[in-house]
Design a protein around this motif. Structure first.
Motif, PDB file in Angstrom:
ATOM      1  N   ASP A  20      41.073  34.353  46.884  1.00  0.00           N
ATOM      2  CA  ASP A  20      41.302  35.789  46.771  1.00  0.00           C
ATOM      3  C   ASP A  20      42.787  36.131  46.722  1.00  0.00           C
ATOM      4  O   ASP A  20      43.192  37.131  46.113  1.00  0.00           O
ATOM      5  CB  ASP A  20      40.612  36.540  47.911  1.00  0.00           C
ATOM      6  CG  ASP A  20      41.101  36.098  49.282  1.00  0.00           C
ATOM      7  OD1 ASP A  20      41.579  34.955  49.406  1.00  0.00           O
ATOM      8  OD2 ASP A  20      40.994  36.891  50.233  1.00  0.00           O
ATOM      9  N   ALA A  24      44.803  38.487  44.052  1.00  0.00           N
ATOM     10  CA  ALA A  24      45.697  39.549  44.523  1.00  0.00           C
ATOM     11  C   ALA A  24      47.054  39.465  43.829  1.00  0.00           C
ATOM     12  O   ALA A  24      47.657  40.493  43.484  1.00  0.00           O
ATOM     13  CB  ALA A  24      45.866  39.464  46.042  1.00  0.00           C
ATOM     14  N   GLU A  66      35.804  38.980  41.823  1.00  0.00           N
ATOM     15  CA  GLU A  66      36.809  39.188  42.862  1.00  0.00           C
ATOM     16  C   GLU A  66      37.847  40.223  42.448  1.00  0.00           C
ATOM     17  O   GLU A  66      38.340  40.991  43.294  1.00  0.00           O
ATOM     18  CB  GLU A  66      37.491  37.869  43.210  1.00  0.00           C
ATOM     19  CG  GLU A  66      38.535  37.948  44.305  1.00  0.00           C
ATOM     20  CD  GLU A  66      38.013  38.411  45.654  1.00  0.00           C
ATOM     21  OE1 GLU A  66      38.834  38.843  46.486  1.00  0.00           O
ATOM     22  OE2 GLU A  66      36.783  38.343  45.885  1.00  0.00           O
ATOM     23  N   ARG A  69      36.201  43.462  43.176  1.00  0.00           N
ATOM     24  CA  ARG A  69      36.064  43.662  44.620  1.00  0.00           C
ATOM     25  C   ARG A  69      37.383  44.155  45.196  1.00  0.00           C
ATOM     26  O   ARG A  69      37.411  45.055  46.042  1.00  0.00           O
ATOM     27  CB  ARG A  69      35.647  42.356  45.301  1.00  0.00           C
ATOM     28  CG  ARG A  69      35.324  42.529  46.793  1.00  0.00           C
ATOM     29  CD  ARG A  69      35.230  41.204  47.509  1.00  0.00           C
ATOM     30  NE  ARG A  69      36.536  40.578  47.689  1.00  0.00           N
ATOM     31  CZ  ARG A  69      37.417  40.935  48.624  1.00  0.00           C
ATOM     32  NH1 ARG A  69      37.145  41.939  49.456  1.00  0.00           N
ATOM     33  NH2 ARG A  69      38.582  40.317  48.731  1.00  0.00           N
ATOM     34  N   GLN A  70      38.483  43.574  44.707  1.00  0.00           N
ATOM     35  CA  GLN A  70      39.785  43.937  45.264  1.00  0.00           C
ATOM     36  C   GLN A  70      40.287  45.307  44.817  1.00  0.00           C
ATOM     37  O   GLN A  70      40.988  45.982  45.581  1.00  0.00           O
ATOM     38  CB  GLN A  70      40.818  42.859  44.932  1.00  0.00           C
ATOM     39  CG  GLN A  70      40.587  41.556  45.676  1.00  0.00           C
ATOM     40  CD  GLN A  70      41.801  40.636  45.660  1.00  0.00           C
ATOM     41  OE1 GLN A  70      42.932  41.078  45.500  1.00  0.00           O
ATOM     42  NE2 GLN A  70      41.560  39.345  45.843  1.00  0.00           N
TER      43      GLN A  70
END
Length: 300
Positions: A20, A24, A66, A69-70
């Protein structure tokens, strides 16, 4: 269409818990300051359709998921599984939908598509070469290399696995590979192998890049587990591999032989041989075509 994942095991379970942080960093790179486009479209709830627009293997769903999601507030629903393969060209296949605020969908759009396109392209190339090997009866390993994109290695190695190829070394610390520069720096293949063996540990294999059969014999005698026959031409490599296998089998030693050096899907069949255990391809990550995807917000 077919699936390359013939078991119930999930490719996504391979990924480390810290992946993750990689995603990011992608998002931070893509939006380091104001998001004027996001300001323009606002928070209205929208649905976007993910289209696959060229044939290939679908790979990279965990990275896509992901991203959204972020960015927050988005839900991704997939219609197909990781490893699904489209054999023929289909103009546009809806493979997933993303629901959420318009600005959040657009915030993640390009980052998610880049990861999916690159990962699917590598999986497609891996599947192409593995299928070619199977067609010719080659049962050895089709492997990638460490010629990966800085910051994107995890995606590229993951794509290899989904496509049916071996990752080879994941990184510099994974296995020991002694190349020409190591040999020249230490003075000989024997010195390099002996030095590596002192610190590598019993569970770590040592591979040596060799330019000739004599080099390979020296490496094996010094304790190498794998010899890479590099840039020697297909017929020379096959002859050398068979010679090495036979000679060392008589001494009770089993070795692995890898063929490497500018091998592509087009030239691969000339290297297929029962005496070769591994064929590695830098072309799995260098110059590979992307699979074409687009994400389109639906009109009200």
């Amino acid at each position: 269409m077919s699936s390359l994942n013939t078991t119930e095991l999930q490719f996504s379970n391979l990924l480390p818990t810290h992946f993750d942080t990689l995603i990011a960093s992608w998002l931070a790179e893509d939006t380091p300051a104001f998001d004027v486009g996001g300001y323009v479209v606002g928070e209205e709830q929208k649905t976007a359709i993910l289209y696959m627009k060229s044939k290939g293997v679908l790979a990279g769903k965990p990275f896509f998921d992901e991203v959204f999601r972020q960015v927050g507030g988005c839900k991704v629903t997939w219609h197909y599984e990781e490893g699904e393969y489209w054999h023929e060209f289909i103009e546009k296949v809806p493979i997933a939908k993303v629901e959420g605020p318009a600005r959040k969908i657009l915030l993640g759009e390009r980052v998610a598509l880049n990861a999916l396109a690159r990962c699917s392209g590598i999986a497609t190339e891996a599947h192409k070469i593995r299928s070619l090997a199977d067609k010719h009866g080659f049962r050895g390993i089709i492997a990638g290399t460490r010629k990966t994109t800085p910051g994107f290695r995890l995606v590229e190695k993951y794509g290899m696995v989904v496509g049916g190829a071996d990752t080879h070394r994941m990184d510099l610390s994974h296995m020991v590979m002694l190349k020409d520069n190591h040999v020249w720096s230490t003075g000989s293949i024997t010195k390099a192998v002996e030095a590596a063996r002192k610190v590598a540990g019993f569970s770590t294999k040592i591979e040596v890049e060799c330019q000739s059969t004599d080099d390979a014999n020296e490496a094996i005698a010094a304790g190498a587990d794998i010899v890479m026959l590099d840039n020697m031409g297909p017929e020379t490599i096959k002859t050398s591999a068979q010679s090495l296998k036979s000679a060392w089998a008589e001494r009770g030693k089993s070795i692995l032989v890898e063929a490497s050096g500018g091998i592509t899907a087009e030239t691969a069949p000339s290297y297929f041989s029962p005496a070769i255990d591994i064929i590695s391809f830098g072309s799995l990550t260098q110059g590979v075509s992307f699979v074409d995807f687009s994400l389109k917000i639906q009109k009200n």
